[in-house]
Design an enzyme around this catalytic site. Structure first.
Site, PDB file in Angstrom:
ATOM      1  N   GLY A  78       0.883  -1.167   0.000  1.00 12.96           N
ATOM      2  CA  GLY A  78       0.000   0.000   0.000  1.00 12.96           C
ATOM      3  C   GLY A  78       0.918   1.213   0.000  1.00 12.96           C
ATOM      4  N   ALA A  79       0.829   1.998  -1.071  1.00  7.84           N
ATOM      5  CA  ALA A  79       1.716   3.167  -1.190  1.00  7.84           C
ATOM      6  C   ALA A  79       0.900   4.451  -1.210  1.00  7.84           C
ATOM      7  CB  ALA A  79       2.571   3.038  -2.455  1.00  7.84           C
ATOM      8  N   GLY A  80      -0.215   4.423  -0.482  1.00  5.98           N
ATOM      9  CA  GLY A  80      -1.038   5.628  -0.354  1.00  5.98           C
ATOM     10  C   GLY A  80      -0.417   6.552   0.673  1.00  5.98           C
ATOM     11  N   ASP A  89       1.794  -1.511  -4.593  1.00  6.89           N
ATOM     12  CA  ASP A  89       0.401  -1.040  -4.608  1.00  6.89           C
ATOM     13  C   ASP A  89      -0.245  -1.573  -5.879  1.00  6.89           C
ATOM     14  OD1 ASP A  89      -0.971   1.663  -3.037  1.00  6.89           O
ATOM     15  OD2 ASP A  89      -1.921   1.010  -4.911  1.00  6.89           O
ATOM     16  N   ARG A 112     -10.872   5.727   6.445  1.00 12.70           N
ATOM     17  CA  ARG A 112     -12.220   6.080   6.898  1.00 12.70           C
ATOM     18  C   ARG A 112     -12.592   7.461   6.361  1.00 12.70           C
ATOM     19  NH1 ARG A 112     -14.025   6.961  12.974  1.00 12.70           N
ATOM     20  NH2 ARG A 112     -11.907   7.751  13.077  1.00 12.70           N
ATOM     21  N   VAL A 128      -1.756  -2.136   9.448  1.00 12.17           N
ATOM     22  CA  VAL A 128      -2.173  -0.762   9.764  1.00 12.17           C
ATOM     23  C   VAL A 128      -3.618  -0.529   9.306  1.00 12.17           C
ATOM     24  CG1 VAL A 128      -1.649   1.692   9.379  1.00 12.17           C
ATOM     25  CG2 VAL A 128       0.218   0.052   9.549  1.00 12.17           C
ATOM     26  N   THR A 129      -4.038  -1.284   8.305  1.00  8.74           N
ATOM     27  CA  THR A 129      -5.363  -1.109   7.698  1.00  8.74           C
ATOM     28  C   THR A 129      -6.481  -1.234   8.748  1.00  8.74           C
ATOM     29  OG1 THR A 129      -4.459  -2.091   5.698  1.00  8.74           O
ATOM     30  CG2 THR A 129      -6.860  -2.002   5.846  1.00  8.74           C
ATOM     31  N   HIS A 185      -8.558  -0.036  18.510  1.00  4.18           N
ATOM     32  CA  HIS A 185      -8.317   1.267  17.906  1.00  4.18           C
ATOM     33  C   HIS A 185      -9.671   1.843  17.528  1.00  4.18           C
ATOM     34  CE1 HIS A 185      -6.203   4.353  15.907  1.00  4.18           C
ATOM     35  NE2 HIS A 185      -6.515   3.986  14.687  1.00  4.18           N
TER      36      HIS A 185
END
Ligand SMILES: NC(=O)c1ccc[n+]([C@@H]2O[C@H](COP(=O)([O-])OP(=O)(O)OC[C@H]3O[C@@H](n4cnc5c(N)ncnc54)[C@H](O)[C@@H]3O)[C@@H](O)[C@H]2O)c1
Length: 316
Positions: A13-15, A37, A86, A122-123, A179
């Protein structure tokens, strides 16, 4: 992970968060960084940009970008940020199905191409996605860990520092639980140079800072309007990667798989963990008050609801 070897960190994931984690990993010279990604050109472009920052910032990490999971082969740590952030008005559980399907495909690819890595999820929704990744990866539980507590604790540390006008370096804390709104900040473990904040500010201010921490992600979402926080989340994931590849054995709050600790079993939730080359090497059990224990169990109940949701849609 032999000492003296050059480490490899894969950012899946490279966001926003993935690129931020890659940047901090490079800045800390943790090793070579590969970003992957599904978006064509995105990881390659960001990697080239980060490479060009290297001569100025003085790091020697090689940063590369790819759309091919083969290039994560040999990674010591995979930081997984693939998935949707989110959006305003969206609860973390709204993300469940979309991100669940993404995590399934990511886990399959990591298991195939980087089977010896430690995986930092992390998602969001974090604790649920970490459990799903654990199940789909088939790795031992100590090799799969979720990032949330480091971020939530950093937020609380920043708020305490802003409130008391003291250096953030002197503020320490431990935020446990899931979280989200059910996280469990611990005022008596929140200190400024060893002095509990309960002795430095009135109770209503302590409560206000705890509440601001609980809503910390939402506060940034509301300000940004599109997307969510990424500098502090990226820094938090990089901090965990640092403790793992350098075998620093930092005691950090992380989502870990519980097997009876805190009276909870077969659930991922934020607890104090020692992170080293073996991943989660130890889970530390604190002596919580009855209220804190109840809050942790409530938090775990929320995570279990999410897991039930995944089962209902046939993902878990
Ligand atoms: N745990 C935490 O404390 C925390 C903090 C911040 C953000 N997050 C979460 O991290 C995730 C990423 O946030 P962001 O702001 O970087 O989002 P973003 O939209 O900027 O980036 C997500 C990236 O994932 C990629 N992606 C989607 N499916 C993929 C797949 N199958 N394989 C590889 N890449 C894929 C997208 O192309 C995109 O580039 C979100 O779920 C967000 O909620 C968690």
């Amino acid at each position: 992970m032999d000492s003296g070897k050059r480490f490899k960190i894969a950012c899946v994931g490279a966001g926003n968060v993935g690129a931020s984690a890659a940047q901090y990993c490079a800045e800390m010279d943790l090793g070579d960084v590969v970003m992957t990604d599904i978006a064509e050109g995105l990881p390659q472009g960001k990697a080239l940009d980060l490479t060009q920052a290297g001569p100025i910032r003085g790091y020697s990490s090689h940063v590369t970008g790819t759309n091919d999971y083969k290039d994560i082969a040999g990674a010591d740590v995979c930081i997984v940020t693939a998935g949707l952030p989110r959006k305003p008005g969206m609860t973390r559980l709204d993300l469940l199905e979309k991100n669940g399907r993404i995590i399934m495909s990511v886990a399959e690819n990591i298991a195939k191409h980087a089977p010896n890595s430690t995986v930092i999820i992390v998602t969001n929704p974090l604790d649920v996605m970490t459990y799903l990744a654990f199940k789909k990866l088939g790795f031992p539980a100590n090799k799969v860990v979720g990032m949330a507590g480091v971020l939530d604790s950093a937020r609380l540390r920043a708020f305490v520092s802003m409130e008391l006008k003291v250096s953030m370096k002197n503020v320490d804390t431990m935020v446990l639980g899931s979280h989200g709104d059910d996280m469990v900040p611990l005022p008596e473990y929140t200190t400024v140079s060893s002095i509990p904040i309960t002795k430095l500010m009135p109770k209503d201010r302590v409560d206000a800072l705890m509440e601001r921490t609980r809503k910390g992600g939402g506060e940034i979402v509301a300000l940004l309007k599109t997307g969510s926080a990424y500098y502090a989340p990226g820094a938090s994931a990089a901090r965990m990667a640092q403790s793992i590849v350098r075998d620093e054995k930092q005691l950090l709050p992380c989502a870990a798989h519980l097997t009876g600790q805190y009276g909870l079993s077969d659930v991922y939730i934020g607890v104090p963990c020692v992170l080293g080359k073996g991943g989660v090497e130890k889970i530390v059990e604190l002596d919580l008050t009855a209220d804190q224990k109840a809050a942790l169990h409530k938090s775990a109940g929320e995570v279990r609801e999410g897991l039930k949701g995944l089962k209902e849609i046939g993902i878990l």
